[in-house]
Design an enzyme around this catalytic site. Structure first.
Site, short mmCIF file in Angstrom:
data_model
loop_
_atom_site.label_atom_id
_atom_site.label_comp_id
_atom_site.label_asym_id
_atom_site.label_seq_id
_atom_site.Cartn_x
_atom_site.Cartn_y
_atom_site.Cartn_z
CG HIS A 13 -10.48 5.28 -4.50
ND1 HIS A 13 -9.42 4.62 -5.09
CD2 HIS A 13 -10.06 5.62 -3.25
CE1 HIS A 13 -8.41 4.58 -4.24
NE2 HIS A 13 -8.76 5.17 -3.12
CG HIS A 70 -8.96 3.21 1.87
ND1 HIS A 70 -9.74 2.71 0.86
CD2 HIS A 70 -8.21 4.19 1.30
CE1 HIS A 70 -9.46 3.34 -0.26
NE2 HIS A 70 -8.55 4.26 -0.04
CD GLU A 108 -6.31 12.35 5.46
OE1 GLU A 108 -6.18 12.02 6.65
OE2 GLU A 108 -5.71 13.32 4.95
CG ASP A 109 -10.25 11.99 1.96
OD1 ASP A 109 -9.41 12.79 2.41
OD2 ASP A 109 -10.00 11.16 1.07
CG ASP A 136 -5.37 3.99 -1.55
OD1 ASP A 136 -6.37 4.39 -2.16
OD2 ASP A 136 -4.55 4.75 -0.98
CG ASP A 142 17.12 -10.71 -21.62
OD1 ASP A 142 17.39 -11.33 -20.57
OD2 ASP A 142 17.98 -10.31 -22.42
MN MN Z 1 -7.72 5.86 -1.24
#
Ligand code: MN
Length: 716
Positions: A48, A72, A76-77, A139, A259
């Site tokens: 990811h 990134h 956090e993880d 992300d 359109d």
């Molecule tokens: Mn992420």
């Protein structure tokens, strides 16, 4: 998974001078940290961040942004920390990763649509560096591209957030292709039937009309070649979601080509844009009202293009955008163009917008700009550099001005909550009410029944809403207090002339004074807007208190030189019977001070201004204002008794001011008019004897400002 070398190759394509070691180090660090973690799809988690980095290479972003993408999710993880990243990759990257982590930590799940705008602002307010948002958007884009492996409820939630927050955010930053893809991926989850119906209709139309894009681009190329303009022509079908939205807006089914398809002419020079426009308008009829020139009037996010709609022989309308290739880069990547590289150097696209300048510029007034949307945008943006966004415990966003406190927060939710506020928790920690709130904090207001707004809150609150609600509540509380007080003052004033302050007498006085009610008379008495004897005189004009022979106030002081007049100093308020001294001003005016007045030191080195004075020793009228400083129990009955005592002592109250209101006591200044020092001592003795008077002293301000709130002694 894209390998480190593949990723570096992607970067090297547009930036041959890339720091390969740095990207490789980040790649290895991220891979190590995320080792053993897997995505819902079963793939290793690290696929990811790598994919996010690859998306950012499409926008040709700088090394710091690419590295941030790789890292990134580490804070956090994984067990990685800010300081680890700081040490290995430097402060710039550590701050960027930290910024992305903060955005990730925002609880968006309970967002209601009406709150979306606040969230978008919060994002921008929290991201000092816009590269943080670029990483966050990529992300989200990757997560949306791979959303299929999530649980259905989770898919809907993420899609909703994407539609409400991320896609408009991309649009605001001028990143059109990002916006369109995010919208379409969310649309697929939120309304698959709607999307399919559009695609089906689309296929049918294509079958009926053949390859429209090919035909029209061919025609346009032909026209441009005739006039020798160097230009590329592209046609494309619009994304199902933007077609859907247009249908919803116009409440019509889609049948118009304009359109569905959009055409672009990209030129090398600005001049060629106008020449191309001329060529197109010469060949096809321009549809009135559909022409816009964003080249001479660029949008604030740097967007430049000419828009026109033309109709062909068959009456079918086509939308055309004409711009240079450089303008096109900015139109596609928006503010990201500022960081992009081309051939190893900052692209230096003259149309790229410096994000800092962009925001600054938006805060300036748009003069005579007819682009209403841009104007609104500017106003909104201007606001959020001085705003903070906080959360209720339920996750709703509350927008406040910078410097706001929990009191403002409480009033922003509801006046009732504000008024009953006794404390606050910020991020679950109990904090003082004067705490300044910060972006992203969650605030819980603790309320208690019976609590009323405090006067000190006026200094704490910054919002108009809170301040006016506090003032209103204080006024109402004051009014009740003033009425109680006024009743006692009226009783004392009437008793002074041997009469009773009956309801009827007060109602009559109200009529004479042209006031609404007896209560209004009492409230004004209590707040010293009206004097007791004035009220008495309206009913009994002939009755004035019996007086013996009293010393004329004008000649109460002995020792003045001929032509001199005197005034009592407001700092020490000397009373007849006390030792005094005069200080002359320009020979004529004399200010009379108590000999022990603290301000006498100011005149120590000017002995020629000192004048030896003493009071007339006859009996004086009760006209000498003196300020008493009282601390009393918080009970309206006490105030009434005090007024009665003062009235019984034959002194007038001419003003009353609350200095401090605590839940259990009040401190107030009462300005009384007295005969002399003895009168004062008797009065203070009587007041001191009252059980609810905690403290009493004569108030003697030393600074001018200190006494300014109390009416100055009248010149006598
Ligand atoms: Mn992420």
């Amino acid at each position: 998974m894209i390998s480190a070398n593949d990723l570096i190759a992607l970067v090297r394509n547009y930036n041959p001078k890339t720091n390969e070691q740095l990207i490789e180090a980040a790649y290895n660090f991220g891979g190590l940290m995320h080792q053993g973690q897997f995505r819902h799809s079963g793939e290793p988690y690290f696929t990811h961040p790598v994919a996010v980095a690859a998306i950012l290479t499409e926008q040709q972003l700088d090394d710091a942004t690419i590295v941030t993408a790789l890292l990134h999710d580490t804070i956090e993880d994984t067990k990685a920390s800010y300081s680890m990243i700081f040490e290995q990759f430097g402060e710039d990257i550590a701050k960027l990763v930290d910024g992305v982590t903060k955005l990730t930590n925002l609880q968006l799940s309970s967002v209601e649509t009406k709150q979306a705008e606040n969230f978008r602002k919060l994002f921008m307010a929290m991201s000092k560096d816009m590269r943080v948002i670029l990483v966050k958007l990529s992300d989200r884009l990757h997560n949306m591209r791979t959303i299929k492996s999530m649980r259905p409820e989770k898919q809907v939630q993420k899609a909703r957030e994407t539609m409400d927050i991320f896609a408009p955010l991309a649009g605001r930053m001028g990143m059109q292709s990002m916006r369109e893809e995010l919208e379409d991926l969310a649309f697929k989850v939120l309304n698959p039937e709607g999307r399919n119906s559009i695609i089906r209709r689309f296929i049918t139309m294509q079958r009926e009309t053949g390859d429209v894009i090919e035909r029209i681009t061919g025609d346009m190329r032909h026209e441009l070649e005739k006039t020798l303009i160097d230009a590329d022509v592209f046609g494309r079908a619009k994304k199902p979601y933007s077609i859907w939205r247009k249908m919803q807006e116009k409440e019509q089914s889609f049948s118009r080509l304009s359109d569905i398809y959009g055409f672009r002419i990209l030129t090398t020079t600005e001049e060629d844009c106008y020449r191309a426009l001329g060529a197109i308008h010469q060949r096809w009829r321009a549809v009135p009202g559909r022409f816009k020139d964003y080249i001479s009037q660029p949008k604030s996010n740097g967007y430049r293009s000419i828009h026109t709609t033309v109709s062909g022989r068959d009456g079918k309308r086509v939308e055309v955008q004409i711009r240079t290739r450089q303008m096109h880069d900015v139109a596609e990547t928006g503010v990201a163009a500022h960081w992009s590289y081309r051939d190893g150097v900052r692209s230096q696209n003259p149309f790229a917008v410096d994000p800092a300048k962009w925001i600054a510029q938006l805060t300036e007034q748009f003069d005579g700009d007819d682009d209403h949307e841009d104007f609104l945008e500017a106003v909104k943006l201007e606001m959020y550099s001085d705003q903070v966004f906080c959360f209720t415990p339920k996750g709703e966003v509350v927008k406040l001005p910078r410097g706001a406190t929990p009191i403002d927060f409480a009033y922003a939710i509801h006046t009732r909550i504000g008024s009953a506020c006794v404390g606050a928790k910020v991020d679950a920690m109990r904090v003082p009410l004067w705490t300044r709130l910060k972006n992203g904090q969650s605030v819980e207001i603790i309320i208690a029944e019976g609590q009323t707004p405090q006067a000190t809150w006026l200094d704490i609150a910054v919002t108009g809403k809170a301040k006016s609600a506090i003032r209103k509540a204080l006024r109402e509380a004051d009014r009740e207090r003033f009425i109680t007080l006024g009743r006692e003052l009226a009783r004392a004033a009437f008793a002074h002339v041997g009469k009773k302050a009956t309801d009827k007498a007060l109602a009559t006085a109200a009529k004479h004074l042209r006031l609404d009610s007896a209560d209004e008379v009492l409230a004004r008495l209590g707040s010293a807007e009206l004097a007791g004897r004035e009220v008495v005189q309206t009913i009994y004009p002939d009755l004035t208190p019996k007086k013996g022979k009293e010393v004329d106030a004008r000649s109460a002081v002995i020792g003045l030189l001929p032509g001199q007049s005197f005034q009592r100093a407001t700092c020490c308020e000397p009373l007849p019977g006390e030792r005094i001294v005069g200080i002359t001003f320009r020979g004529e005016g004399v200010v009379v001070h108590a000999i022990d007045c603290a301000r006498m030191v100011e005149y120590e080195d000017q002995p020629d201004r000192w004048l030896d004075l003493h009071w007339h020793d006859g009996s004086h009228p009760a006209v000498y204002g003196t300020t008493l400083d009282l601390t009393i129990g918080n009970d309206s009955g006490v105030l009434g008794r005090i007024c009665t005592l003062i009235g019984e002592a034959q002194a007038n109250i001419s003003n009353l001011q609350f200095v401090d209101r605590k839940p259990d006591f009040y401190r107030l200044l009462i300005y009384v008019e007295l005969r002399d020092a003895q009168h004062l001592h008797k009065l203070m003795g009587a007041l001191e004897a009252d059980n609810d008077v905690a403290a009493i002293q004569r108030y003697r301000g030393t600074a001018r400002d200190d006494v300014a709130a109390v009416p100055s002694a009248q010149a006598v």
